[in-house]
Design a protein around this motif. Structure first.
Motif, PDB file in Angstrom:
ATOM      1  N   HIS A 165       0.868  -1.185   0.000  1.00 34.97           N
ATOM      2  CA  HIS A 165       0.000   0.000   0.000  1.00 34.97           C
ATOM      3  C   HIS A 165       0.905   1.236   0.000  1.00 34.97           C
ATOM      4  O   HIS A 165       1.107   1.888   1.014  1.00 34.97           O
ATOM      5  N   PRO A 166       1.491   1.553  -1.175  1.00 33.00           N
ATOM      6  CA  PRO A 166       2.556   2.561  -1.219  1.00 33.00           C
ATOM      7  C   PRO A 166       2.093   4.002  -1.078  1.00 33.00           C
ATOM      8  O   PRO A 166       2.903   4.884  -0.791  1.00 33.00           O
ATOM      9  N   THR A 167       0.815   4.277  -1.316  1.00 30.02           N
ATOM     10  CA  THR A 167       0.345   5.660  -1.241  1.00 30.02           C
ATOM     11  C   THR A 167      -1.060   5.704  -0.687  1.00 30.02           C
ATOM     12  O   THR A 167      -1.856   4.785  -0.899  1.00 30.02           O
ATOM     13  N   ALA A 168      -1.355   6.786   0.024  1.00 29.23           N
ATOM     14  CA  ALA A 168      -2.699   6.949   0.577  1.00 29.23           C
ATOM     15  C   ALA A 168      -3.717   7.362  -0.483  1.00 29.23           C
ATOM     16  O   ALA A 168      -4.921   7.297  -0.245  1.00 29.23           O
ATOM     17  N   ASN A 169      -3.241   7.775  -1.651  1.00 25.14           N
ATOM     18  CA  ASN A 169      -4.122   8.235  -2.718  1.00 25.14           C
ATOM     19  C   ASN A 169      -4.684   7.037  -3.482  1.00 25.14           C
ATOM     20  O   ASN A 169      -4.006   6.439  -4.303  1.00 25.14           O
ATOM     21  N   LYS A 172      -4.630   6.708  -7.475  1.00 20.94           N
ATOM     22  CA  LYS A 172      -3.440   6.328  -8.238  1.00 20.94           C
ATOM     23  C   LYS A 172      -3.401   4.842  -8.548  1.00 20.94           C
ATOM     24  O   LYS A 172      -2.651   4.411  -9.422  1.00 20.94           O
ATOM     25  N   ARG A 174      -2.136   2.224  -7.013  1.00 15.80           N
ATOM     26  CA  ARG A 174      -0.819   1.596  -6.883  1.00 15.80           C
ATOM     27  C   ARG A 174      -0.775   0.463  -5.863  1.00 15.80           C
ATOM     28  O   ARG A 174       0.273  -0.140  -5.657  1.00 15.80           O
ATOM     29  N   ASP A 175      -1.891   0.184  -5.191  1.00 17.02           N
ATOM     30  CA  ASP A 175      -1.902  -0.932  -4.258  1.00 17.02           C
ATOM     31  C   ASP A 175      -1.652  -2.235  -5.010  1.00 17.02           C
ATOM     32  O   ASP A 175      -2.064  -2.392  -6.167  1.00 17.02           O
ATOM     33  N   TYR A 259      -8.339  12.030  -1.770  1.00 18.34           N
ATOM     34  CA  TYR A 259      -7.583  10.789  -1.906  1.00 18.34           C
ATOM     35  C   TYR A 259      -8.483   9.546  -1.922  1.00 18.34           C
ATOM     36  O   TYR A 259      -8.028   8.448  -2.199  1.00 18.34           O
TER      37      TYR A 259
END
Length: 439
Positions: A165-169, A172, A174-175, A259
């Motif tokens: 889970h690289p970003t809270a957004n 994007k 990206r999970d 987000y």
């Protein structure tokens, strides 16, 4: 003269009685024979061992002290076994639920208790691992059960197989998820079963697992498709010991932030005292029906039942949960502060609709002339007031698309009517061609 009562109570002994016991060293062992013998049973009387101070000296009567220690150990073991029966609580370690701690909620306590006990029958817990290493855990709920084949389906959050889970957004995307993760379903009767992944959808963060288990009783939940801001609800999950974690609260009046995706609603409790990782747990109404699935992100978010029911129906019918990418982010005027709404009414004569917060670069929406700050009043001729309603409309459009025999990765036309506040209320009709995708 009345005959004296010779029955000794459980209170402290007199000094005279203690001295009498000091000259009868076998009395400790004999008076607690049911605990000292190795074949004691749980159904035998529960009596706390006692030893006089004179006999507790290690060097004075070692054989008596040893018998006392043995009796004490067996007493504590038996006490622990009784604690495991649930309806006893001798240790004081029981961690009660946080439901209704205040007197202001007493009027609905019985109603809420019945609702929780009804909903709890459908809630399980799941744990996952990857390459032998623990990954995460969460809750889930039964949505299907075949009594003949003893096979069912559990719905939970896709977080159970999320490895990164690289970003809270969320936008994007990206999970990272691993469909090969091993998932164990922990059942209400204390047994476990393997969960086989059937499908997961990353936008709505939902996952479906097949469970094969003989000789268990499964209760399916009821869903209430409507949930509204301010509604009194109860959050129900299970902790690692399978005990219920229960918190009362309300649905918060709140737009998703920039987000978070459009389909979130929010649970509010002023204490924020949730005592377990309850992703995948239920949000229920006072009738015991499910109105949401906990999917914690920033602010105690949950997926409302209107989206859950449509997602389940789409998956059952088509094997996937399709959706459309509009290339825009929105917020609802309806969920703004009242003074803000009134100001928009004064200035632009508009008090409902969706505010365009972002437009993707070179998207079809941008090419059609939609900009940040525009107000979209309707899609496909249907007036839309919240982002939840928007998601429902898009899912219905996808269902119609599949019912017509079409498939994923096809184009769907969506008409929209936008109001440009920058151009003094100019109406902007546009036609958006969007891909059908389950990503």
């Amino acid at each position: 003269m009345t005959k004296p009562d010779r029955t000794r109570d459980d209170g402290p002994e007199t000094e005279r009685a203690a001295k009498k016991r000091s000259v009868q060293p076998d009395i400790v062992a004999s008076s607690h024979a049911d605990l000292v013998v190795s074949s004691y049973t749980l159904s035998s009387p529960l009596r706390k061992p006692y030893i006089a101070d004179e006999l507790a000296e290690p060097t004075a009567h070692p054989e008596i002290l040893a018998a006392f220690e043995q009796a004490k150990a067996q007493y504590e073991a038996k006490l622990g076994a009784l604690n495991d029966l649930c309806h006893f609580d001798y240790t004081g370690d029981w961690d009660p639920s946080s439901m209704f701690p205040g007197p202001q909620l007493l009027p609905i306590r019985d109603l809420a208790k019945a609702a929780v006990l009804r909903a709890a029958k459908s809630i399980v817990r799941l744990s996952s691992s990857l390459d032998g290493k623990a990954l995460t855990s969460c809750c889930g709920l039964w949505i299907d059960w075949n009594e003949k084949s003893k096979t069912g389906v559990v719905l939970t959050t896709a977080h159970i197989i999320r490895t990164r889970h690289p970003t809270a957004n969320h936008w994007k995307g990206r999970d990272e998820y691993n469909a090969e993760a091993s998932v164990t379903v922990h059942l209400r009767d204390g047994t476990t079963a393997e969960g086989r992944l059937l499908y997961h959808q990353e936008h709505y963060d939902l996952a479906f697992f097949e469970v094969n288990k003989a000789d268990i009783e499964v209760h399916l939940p009821s869903f209430n498709e409507t949930v509204h801001c301010g509604q009194e609800v109860i959050r129900v999950g299970r902790d690692g010991s399978m005990d219920l974690r229960i918190t009362n609260g309300r649905v918060e009046l709140l737009n998703p932030n920039k987000y978070e995706r459009h389909h979130y609603m929010y649970f509010y409790n002023e204490d924020h005292n949730y005592k377990c990782k309850d992703d995948g747990g239920s949000i229920i109404g006072l009738d015991g029906k499910v109105v949401g699935l906990v999917n914690n992100h920033f602010k105690d978010s949950f997926v409302p039942s209107s989206i859950l029911v449509k997602s389940i129906d789409l998956w059952r019918k088509f094997g996937c949960i399709p959706r459309l990418h509009l290339g825009m982010k929105f917020s609802s005027i309806k969920l703004l502060d009242t003074s803000h709404i009134e100001k928009m009414g004064r200035k632009y004569n508009i008090e409902e609709g969706l505010i365009v917060e972002e437009v993707s670069k070179e998207s079809h929406a941008e090419k059609q002339g939609i900009h940040i700050g525009d107000i979209v009043e309707c899609f496909n001729g249907e007036y839309i007031y919240t982002t939840i309603e928007l998601e429902k409309m898009l899912m219905d459009r996808c269902k119609d698309h599949f019912d017509e025999g079409n498939a994923l990765n096809a184009k769907i036309d969506i008409s929209a009517l936008a109001l440009s506040l920058l151009e003094k209320g100019c109406l902007l009709p546009c036609n958006l061609k969007k891909n059908v995708s389950d990503k």
